[in-house]
Design a protein around this motif. Structure first.
Motif, mmCIF file in Angstrom:
data_model
loop_
_atom_site.group_PDB
_atom_site.id
_atom_site.type_symbol
_atom_site.label_atom_id
_atom_site.label_comp_id
_atom_site.label_asym_id
_atom_site.label_seq_id
_atom_site.Cartn_x
_atom_site.Cartn_y
_atom_site.Cartn_z
ATOM 1 N N CYS A 77 0.838 -1.217 0.000
ATOM 2 C CA CYS A 77 0.000 0.000 0.000
ATOM 3 C C CYS A 77 0.866 1.257 0.000
ATOM 4 N N ILE A 80 2.274 1.775 -3.423
ATOM 5 C CA ILE A 80 1.261 2.304 -4.346
ATOM 6 C C ILE A 80 1.038 3.789 -4.101
ATOM 7 N N VAL A 81 0.925 4.158 -2.836
ATOM 8 C CA VAL A 81 0.728 5.579 -2.508
ATOM 9 C C VAL A 81 1.914 6.402 -2.999
ATOM 10 N N GLN A 82 3.120 5.877 -2.773
ATOM 11 C CA GLN A 82 4.323 6.606 -3.204
ATOM 12 C C GLN A 82 4.352 6.730 -4.728
ATOM 13 N N ALA A 83 3.957 5.651 -5.426
ATOM 14 C CA ALA A 83 3.931 5.702 -6.888
ATOM 15 C C ALA A 83 2.885 6.702 -7.376
ATOM 16 N N GLN A 84 1.756 6.774 -6.681
ATOM 17 C CA GLN A 84 0.721 7.718 -7.083
ATOM 18 C C GLN A 84 1.160 9.158 -6.856
ATOM 19 N N GLN A 85 1.993 9.376 -5.869
ATOM 20 C CA GLN A 85 2.424 10.726 -5.543
ATOM 21 C C GLN A 85 3.646 11.160 -6.355
ATOM 22 N N THR A 86 4.282 10.222 -7.057
ATOM 23 C CA THR A 86 5.456 10.558 -7.858
ATOM 24 C C THR A 86 4.993 11.222 -9.146
#
Length: 178
Positions: A77, A80-86
């Motif tokens: 999770c 995923i959050v980090q990828a969404q914020q990149t």
């Protein structure tokens, strides 16, 4: 006391002794059963303790596995959050368009070359096949018949097969059934 009283007392005493002995035998049998039951209860208690210890170990293992899975899910999770914020940077300028066009032209050239190679291989295969058929016809190999003759022979063969089948059907009907 009289002799009969003594005798009756003696008989009563013997009967009492026999009854006490029977009672003693029943007590002994009951005591033996109690000992066996006690032994079985002891074995069952030991087995229950072992099973309880095994259950405790299994529970610890399951709790550890649950914690491990929870950690893995949390990690996924977070990723995923980090990828969404990149932020994803894209640009489409003249140089990028030129690179895209060059790569597309290169791909088209490779595809054209592959198709040309395939066409050449098919043509070579066709020429070999044609040459083989020409050699067969020149050497008079095989059976060659005209289309008219084929249809005539085919029709006659079909009629012959139908006639034979009908003869067999009539024979079976009149000889075996009728």
């Amino acid at each position: 006391m009289k002799n009969t009283d003594k005798y009756n007392n003696l008989v009563q005493s013997i009967k009492d002794d026999e009854e006490k002995e029977k009672e003693q035998n029943r007590f002994d049998a009951t005591l033996e059963q109690i000992k066996e039951t006690h032994s079985l209860a002891r074995i069952t208690l030991d087995a229950t303790r072992e099973a309880n210890e095994a259950n405790a170990k299994t529970l610890k293992g399951l709790n550890a596995a649950t914690q491990s899975v929870d950690n893995a899910i949390t990690g996924i999770c977070n990723a995923i959050v980090q990828a969404q914020q990149t932020p994803v940077k894209t640009r489409l300028d003249d140089e990028s368009l030129k690179q895209l066009h060059d790569r597309h032209t290169q791909w088209l050239g490779q595809e054209k070359q592959t198709l040309n190679d395939h066409h050449r291989q098919q043509e070579e295969s066709w020429q070999k096949h044609s040459q083989r058929l020409t050699d067969i016809v020149k050497n008079n190999e095989g059976v060659w018949i005209s289309t008219k003759l084929f249809y005539i022979v085919g029709t006659l063969s079909l009629l012959s097969i139908i006639t034979i089948a009908m003869e067999i059907a009539f024979y079976v009907y009149f000889k075996w059934i009728a």
